[in-house]
Design an enzyme around this catalytic site. Structure first.
Site: not given
Length: 504
Positions: A113, A169
């Protein structure tokens, strides 16, 4: 009768067919198209050396600040846009394919993002990687915050997204975010006055405990019939008080009076904070064994296959893509960067949706700060429940690594392993220099997480106190109306349909 046939030509070669680019081809190479030259007199043709396109997997890292995410988006500055142009400038993509990534089988392993960074991002495609020095040529065309580590030759059918088994992540969360007494919202501070446990107003953030615009999540398809502007904490009723945004540059405002920065300096002494609390006590909170055990217990709720429709946007509960599998989620270690201690939250999953990780972190922090019960996570997984989940800032999130276990096992005898092992040292250096330093700088300069913490209240997120009634036979009975304008009294309160959002 004799049949005469013409003798074969000694120097004649069969016509060569033009090779086509295809995503389904299994060939590793694709020759470039150079004209064939001949010697004087039209003798045998001489073929010059040809450069070949190679199907490769590129390994690279980037700091996401200033970019609108990884995926290319017309009119927006993106990592993918920068990389595609650099590939053309470095000679890896011909003029005819410039800006048309499908022509060279472009694929990405993960789509990050806006503002999110990456250490182990992988893309695949067919590029001209010869002559030697391809990585150096490519890096020379990229800004410093984007770094190519290297590439690996792969099979012609390799696809960076489809062949990626799992993604890891990391989220660097300041330890103070887990301290329920640190960076409290303004309503809690005011409500504590006069009690035996007065809360200290956050001088660094001043009036930022008020409604913070732009940091609250919003579901695109929610029915916002009754927009909630405020919440009275003591009574639990909604109020229509609107709060205006304040812009303070050279000081902070306390009870309408502007104080200069010099007046706010304190070293465990007495200060005037505008709420009658004189002493600023330094928090003794630390991420010890007890806190680590509780936080990990909260994160474990996310493991397994669940419906994460409340942890993303534009995805409804009925959509099959809302179901995601989380392999592991833990926060066992900390790291100190520029004087700030961070908890390293590590999540591994097959794939993730838009904002999913940031919302998982956001709700876990809200629970650690006693703003919501642990049961709210399981409630959020329910298909018949729509709630607004807090979303942590993007600055602390980065893609750590992409894994290709199935591909590596299948082709281990004929192709190189697709992994970050060969670039581990270089990746660690880039991570510390660009990503970690940026995360710490954003907290020192902008107070990214501190500012967000002030929004974790029932006014901004009324669903945090959404109670899940587990009893099966609960009904709403008569509400007896009091006489002489008395307040209505609830004799028996039961819920007929929790799915309709009846709050008790």
């Amino acid at each position: 009768m004799e049949v005469h046939s013409s003798p074969p030509l000694e120097n004649q070669e069969p016509d060569t067919k033009k090779l086509k680019m295809s995503t389904t081809t299994t060939s590793d190479d694709d020759e470039s198209h150079h004209p064939t030259t001949t010697v004087d007199g039209g003798a045998a043709p001489i073929k010059p050396a040809r450069l070949k396109r190679r199907k490769v997997a590129l390994f690279f890292a980037y700091c996401g600040v200033g970019y609108q995410g990884m995926q290319k988006n017309p009119g927006a500055k993106t990592i993918e846009g920068e990389l595609e142009e650099a590939l053309y400038q470095a000679g890896a993509v011909p003029e005819s394919d410039r800006g048309q990534s499908r022509k060279y089988d472009w694929a990405r392993s993960a789509r990050t993002d806006k503002g999110v960074s990456a250490v182990g991002q992988v893309v695949s495609g067919r590029f001209y990687v010869d002559p030697p020095g391809f990585v150096e040529r490519l890096n020379s065309k990229l800004p410093d915050q984007i770094r190519i580590f290297g590439y690996k030759r792969v099979t012609g059918s390799f696809h960076a997204k489809k062949f990626c088994d799992r993604r890891r992540y990391m989220y660097l969360l300041p330890v103070f975010a887990l301290d329920s007494s640190c960076h409290r919202d303004r309503e809690s501070v005011v409500a504590s006055l006069g009690s035996g446990n007065d809360l200290v107003k956050c001088l660094e953030c001043s009036e930022r405990g008020r409604k913070v615009f732009g940091v609250m999540g919003k579901r695109a398809f929610d029915d916002l019939k009754n927009e909630k502007e405020g919440l009275d904490i003591e009574s639990g009723s909604l109020s229509n008080n609107t709060v205006e945004k304040e812009e303070i540059e050279n000081g902070v405002s306390v009870n309408g009076e502007e104080l200069k920065n010099e007046e706010l300096k304190h070293e465990n002494g007495d200060v005037g904070n505008g709420f009658g609390v004189a002493e600023v006590k330094k928090s003794e909170f630390c991420y010890g064994d007890k806190e680590r055990e509780r936080f990990n217990r909260i994160l474990k709720y996310y493991e397994g296959t669940h419906n994460f429709h409340n942890f993303t946007t534009r995805t409804k509960a009925e959509d099959p893509s809302a179901h995601r599998y989380i392999i592991s989620f833990d926060a066992d270690s900390t790291v100190v960067v520029d004087g700030i201690e961070f908890v390293k939250c590590e999540v591994v999953g097959q794939s993730f949706m838009l904002h999913q990780i940031r919302k998982m972190i956001g709700l876990a922090v809200a629970i650690m700060r006693d703003c919501a019960p642990e049961s709210l996570i399981e409630t959020a997984f329910r298909k018949d429940v729509n709630i607004n989940v807090p979303m942590a800032p993007e600055v602390g999130l980065y893609l750590d690594e992409c894994f290709f276990y199935s591909y590596n096992n299948k082709w281990e005898d004929s192709h190189e392993e697709v992994s970050m092992k060969a670039y581990a040292e270089e990746a660690e250096e880039f991570k510390m220099k660009y990503i970690f330093s940026h995360i710490a700088s954003a907290e020192h300069k902008d107070g990214a997480v501190a500012l967000w913490l002030h929004s974790l209240n029932y006014r901004n997120y009324p669903d945090l106190h959404w109670s899940d009634c587990k009893a099966e036979n609960i009904e709403v009975k008569d509400l007896q109306e009091g006489s002489n304008d008395e307040v209505n009294t609830i004799k028996t309160v039961e819920v007929t349909n929790v799915a309709e959002g009846v709050d008790v």
